[in-house]
Write an enzyme that holds these catalytic residues in place. Sequence first.
Site, PDB file in Angstrom:
ATOM      1  N   HIS A 294       0.864  -1.199   0.000  1.00  0.00           N
ATOM      2  CA  HIS A 294       0.000   0.000   0.000  1.00  0.00           C
ATOM      3  C   HIS A 294       0.893   1.239   0.000  1.00  0.00           C
ATOM      4  O   HIS A 294       1.380   1.668   1.047  1.00  0.00           O
ATOM      5  CB  HIS A 294      -0.923  -0.024   1.220  1.00  0.00           C
ATOM      6  CG  HIS A 294      -2.081   0.931   1.139  1.00  0.00           C
ATOM      7  ND1 HIS A 294      -2.108   2.021   0.295  1.00  0.00           N
ATOM      8  CD2 HIS A 294      -3.278   0.939   1.786  1.00  0.00           C
ATOM      9  CE1 HIS A 294      -3.262   2.665   0.439  1.00  0.00           C
ATOM     10  NE2 HIS A 294      -3.985   2.025   1.331  1.00  0.00           N
TER      11      HIS A 294
ATOM     12  N   ASN B 282      -2.790   6.757  -0.911  1.00  0.00           N
ATOM     13  CA  ASN B 282      -3.830   7.306  -0.027  1.00  0.00           C
ATOM     14  C   ASN B 282      -3.356   7.964   1.260  1.00  0.00           C
ATOM     15  O   ASN B 282      -4.059   7.960   2.273  1.00  0.00           O
ATOM     16  CB  ASN B 282      -4.884   6.220   0.278  1.00  0.00           C
ATOM     17  CG  ASN B 282      -5.600   5.790  -0.985  1.00  0.00           C
ATOM     18  OD1 ASN B 282      -5.493   6.463  -2.005  1.00  0.00           O
ATOM     19  ND2 ASN B 282      -6.317   4.693  -0.938  1.00  0.00           N
TER      20      ASN B 282
ATOM     21  N   ASN C 177      -6.253  11.785   2.920  1.00  0.00           N
ATOM     22  CA  ASN C 177      -5.603  11.864   4.236  1.00  0.00           C
ATOM     23  C   ASN C 177      -4.587  12.992   4.338  1.00  0.00           C
ATOM     24  O   ASN C 177      -3.577  12.884   5.048  1.00  0.00           O
ATOM     25  CB  ASN C 177      -4.995  10.514   4.624  1.00  0.00           C
ATOM     26  CG  ASN C 177      -6.075   9.490   4.915  1.00  0.00           C
ATOM     27  OD1 ASN C 177      -6.952   9.745   5.731  1.00  0.00           O
ATOM     28  ND2 ASN C 177      -6.043   8.373   4.228  1.00  0.00           N
TER      29      ASN C 177
END
Length: 366
Positions: A176, A179, A236
């Site tokens: 990941h 984001n 975010n």
Amino acid sequence: MNDKTLFEPYTLGSLTLSNRIVMAPLTRNRAGEGFIPSEFAAIYYSQRASAGLLISEATQISQQGQGYQDTPGIYTQAQIEGWRTVTEAVHAKGGRIFLQLWHVGRVSHVDLQENGAAPVAPSALQAATKVYVNNSFADVSAPRALEIEELPGIVNDFRRAATNAIAAGFDGVEIHGANGYLLDQFLKDGSNIRTDAYGGSVENRARLLLEVTAAVVDEIGANRTGIRISPVSPANGVSSSDPQQQFDYVVDQLDAFDLVYLHVVEGATGGPRDVAPFDFGSLRHRFKNTYIANNGYDVNLAASRLNDDKADLIAFGRPFIGNPDLVERLKSDASLAAFDPTTLYGGGAAGYIDYPTLAESSSAQG
Ligand code: 8OZ
């Protein structure tokens, strides 16, 4: 309009996918005690196994990497065993599934950290964002900057998590890098003002993500390692003054690792695709293996991007929540069910494993 290429098999590394539709990672906050996947997770994922590839919800690689209540982990034996029920159920239906490896960095809260510690970040800059904790949304806690000596430990946590994922039966992992979580916080200069080898230049800001990639590849092989990035997403509270330069460099480096796929959130995560000028074609051309496109796709946009060779696979996220048989619905031009926003995060079976397939809903009506 339907395009059959979306529904044809596709070869991803050493795997044959039954179609080019990917289920994007979706956070559902239903893990149990010990951050073990819920007893319903095997049902939830296997109901959606007709996707060519499933990517699991984001899964923390350590307690430090957790930012929301009841998200699952992949750092204990019990978590490995919990995930094994998921991979077995998906494989029994002929599906394929990767685990998404996650460290949230500064997007966390002291109540989720060991001994109430501050969340960690590239720099001590608090994000303007909220996390779900203590059964409601709360501002993130002020983070502390990671010491350079701590970074090898984080790389090692990713490495061990990748091994654990394979032990749990996953077909591969997705790092990941998107984001506004830890690796993206390092990439972007709005959240990284370090003056050491991990901050400043494009190369320095990419260093942690590339070290993590190298470790995971070393551990489980490039043909089982994918990565997700979101070059222009403000998710975010991140921002970048040079996204094209930054991500052209990152993708050149990722290509050199021969990673099995590059998964790109095109635009603002879950929001507009045209949030900022960016040439995603540049990333597509720099990366020779599979390019997975995501964000705001419908069947027509998916077909046109595949036909124009702008992507190899298309990841759908939220449509999979209310439509376990999304592939069949897209194929037959059926209408899509909406999901219930009140059961999106947290809870049990309701709003998780009780969305009917088209066949089930028409027999219930008839
Ligand atoms: C929604 C809620 C909480 C986390 C992401 C892991 O955006 C997430 C996430 C999404 O990648």
